[in-house]
Design a protein around this motif. Sequence first.
Motif, PDB file in Angstrom:
ATOM      1  N   THR A   1      24.313  36.140  30.228  1.00 32.70           N
ATOM      2  CA  THR A   1      23.714  37.287  30.909  1.00 32.70           C
ATOM      3  C   THR A   1      24.433  38.575  30.539  1.00 32.70           C
ATOM      4  O   THR A   1      23.802  39.605  30.286  1.00 32.70           O
TER       5      THR A   1
ATOM      6  N   GLU B   1      15.316  26.600  37.275  1.00 36.60           N
ATOM      7  CA  GLU B   1      14.050  26.031  36.804  1.00 36.60           C
ATOM      8  C   GLU B   1      14.381  25.103  35.646  1.00 36.60           C
ATOM      9  O   GLU B   1      14.966  25.531  34.645  1.00 36.60           O
TER      10      GLU B   1
ATOM     11  N   ASN C   1      12.432  27.488  23.420  1.00 37.25           N
ATOM     12  CA  ASN C   1      11.744  28.753  23.151  1.00 37.25           C
ATOM     13  C   ASN C   1      12.590  29.907  23.664  1.00 37.25           C
ATOM     14  O   ASN C   1      13.677  29.710  24.228  1.00 37.25           O
ATOM     15  N   GLU C   2      12.100  31.122  23.472  1.00 37.47           N
ATOM     16  CA  GLU C   2      12.862  32.323  23.803  1.00 37.47           C
ATOM     17  C   GLU C   2      13.131  32.486  25.300  1.00 37.47           C
ATOM     18  O   GLU C   2      14.029  33.228  25.699  1.00 37.47           O
ATOM     19  N   SER C   3      12.345  31.807  26.132  1.00 37.86           N
ATOM     20  CA  SER C   3      12.489  32.007  27.574  1.00 37.86           C
ATOM     21  C   SER C   3      13.649  31.216  28.179  1.00 37.86           C
ATOM     22  O   SER C   3      14.031  31.447  29.318  1.00 37.86           O
ATOM     23  N   LEU C   4      14.239  30.303  27.420  1.00 36.58           N
ATOM     24  CA  LEU C   4      15.310  29.468  27.953  1.00 36.58           C
ATOM     25  C   LEU C   4      16.621  30.250  28.051  1.00 36.58           C
ATOM     26  O   LEU C   4      16.925  31.096  27.217  1.00 36.58           O
ATOM     27  N   ASP C   5      17.403  29.916  29.082  1.00 36.37           N
ATOM     28  CA  ASP C   5      18.711  30.525  29.276  1.00 36.37           C
ATOM     29  C   ASP C   5      19.849  29.569  28.943  1.00 36.37           C
ATOM     30  O   ASP C   5      20.987  30.002  28.762  1.00 36.37           O
TER      31      ASP C   5
ATOM     32  N   GLN D   1      23.489  39.526  26.928  1.00 37.85           N
ATOM     33  CA  GLN D   1      22.071  39.805  26.717  1.00 37.85           C
ATOM     34  C   GLN D   1      21.559  40.957  27.567  1.00 37.85           C
ATOM     35  O   GLN D   1      20.383  41.309  27.484  1.00 37.85           O
TER      36      GLN D   1
ATOM     37  N   TYR E   1      17.338  30.015  17.390  1.00 37.58           N
ATOM     38  CA  TYR E   1      17.679  30.569  18.702  1.00 37.58           C
ATOM     39  C   TYR E   1      19.191  30.629  18.919  1.00 37.58           C
ATOM     40  O   TYR E   1      19.932  29.792  18.406  1.00 37.58           O
TER      41      TYR E   1
ATOM     42  N   MET F   1      16.387  36.834  39.090  1.00 43.57           N
ATOM     43  CA  MET F   1      15.491  36.086  38.207  1.00 43.57           C
ATOM     44  C   MET F   1      16.033  34.676  38.002  1.00 43.57           C
ATOM     45  O   MET F   1      17.220  34.486  37.739  1.00 43.57           O
TER      46      MET F   1
ATOM     47  N   SER G   1      17.095  31.301  36.388  1.00 42.23           N
ATOM     48  CA  SER G   1      17.475  30.861  35.043  1.00 42.23           C
ATOM     49  C   SER G   1      16.726  29.585  34.687  1.00 42.23           C
ATOM     50  O   SER G   1      16.547  28.692  35.525  1.00 42.23           O
ATOM     51  N   ARG G   2      16.317  29.490  33.412  1.00 45.58           N
ATOM     52  CA  ARG G   2      15.569  28.332  32.933  1.00 45.58           C
ATOM     53  C   ARG G   2      16.476  27.473  32.060  1.00 45.58           C
ATOM     54  O   ARG G   2      17.094  27.952  31.113  1.00 45.58           O
TER      55      ARG G   2
END
Length: 231
Positions: free
Chosen positions: A120, A28, A43-47, A123, A71, A1, A3-4
């Motif tokens: 990672t 990304e 937002n929650e999608s960021l790594d 989480q 966050y 996957m 990473s953002r």
Amino acid sequence: MTSRILVVEDDQEIRDLLRMSLVREGYEVTTAKDGEQGIELVNESLDLVILDIMMPGINGLEACIRIRERYNVPILFLTAKSGTLDKTEGLLAGGDDYLTKPFSVQELLARVIALLRRYTIYQDKKDYGETFLIGGRLKVSEQFNDVWKGSQKIELSDLEYGLLKLLMTRRNKIFSAQNIYESIWKEPYFYSSNNTVVVHIRKLRLKIEEDPAKPAYILTEWGRGYRFGHS
């Protein structure tokens, strides 16, 4: 996957360099030109967030504090300052690591990889049978970043959680700053790394101790290191 990563940097040349370097490595990347825009894009999608400290308007320190209100995403500070005080302020504001300008792309990528690896690991909430470490009024999940003091849940960053868990797992061991840094940060220890450990110990005490000036959980063994103070 994939990473953002969010890059918040007011200097367009540096912002473009960061974006291109990270995209080339398969990440990304979203960019923001100032602290205000950066806060809006988190937002929650960021790594990972890469955050410049010296920006007009909302600077990086203030932006970090506001991000931390919602966050726990890892934050890597970029700073043109190299003084210990400036680095300490960044870590106390909620940053996880810092990189001093000018920096090489190789050094940047190494810091990014290290932060993403730790994030990672912490989480990775697979279907484990959850177990707990108990010490005094503290209850710490061994699988997830969940910590309670009595009935109150305490919000810890991934690094703070890892540090507390390390000390609680080996309660009779005194951990030197080098032990802690290499165990939690997964990087070689240098003299400057000691300040990073000290700052995170201070942040952890502020969250779990009744009186951080007279700690009962995270004890200092002068000249040797730190240990957990409850059986």
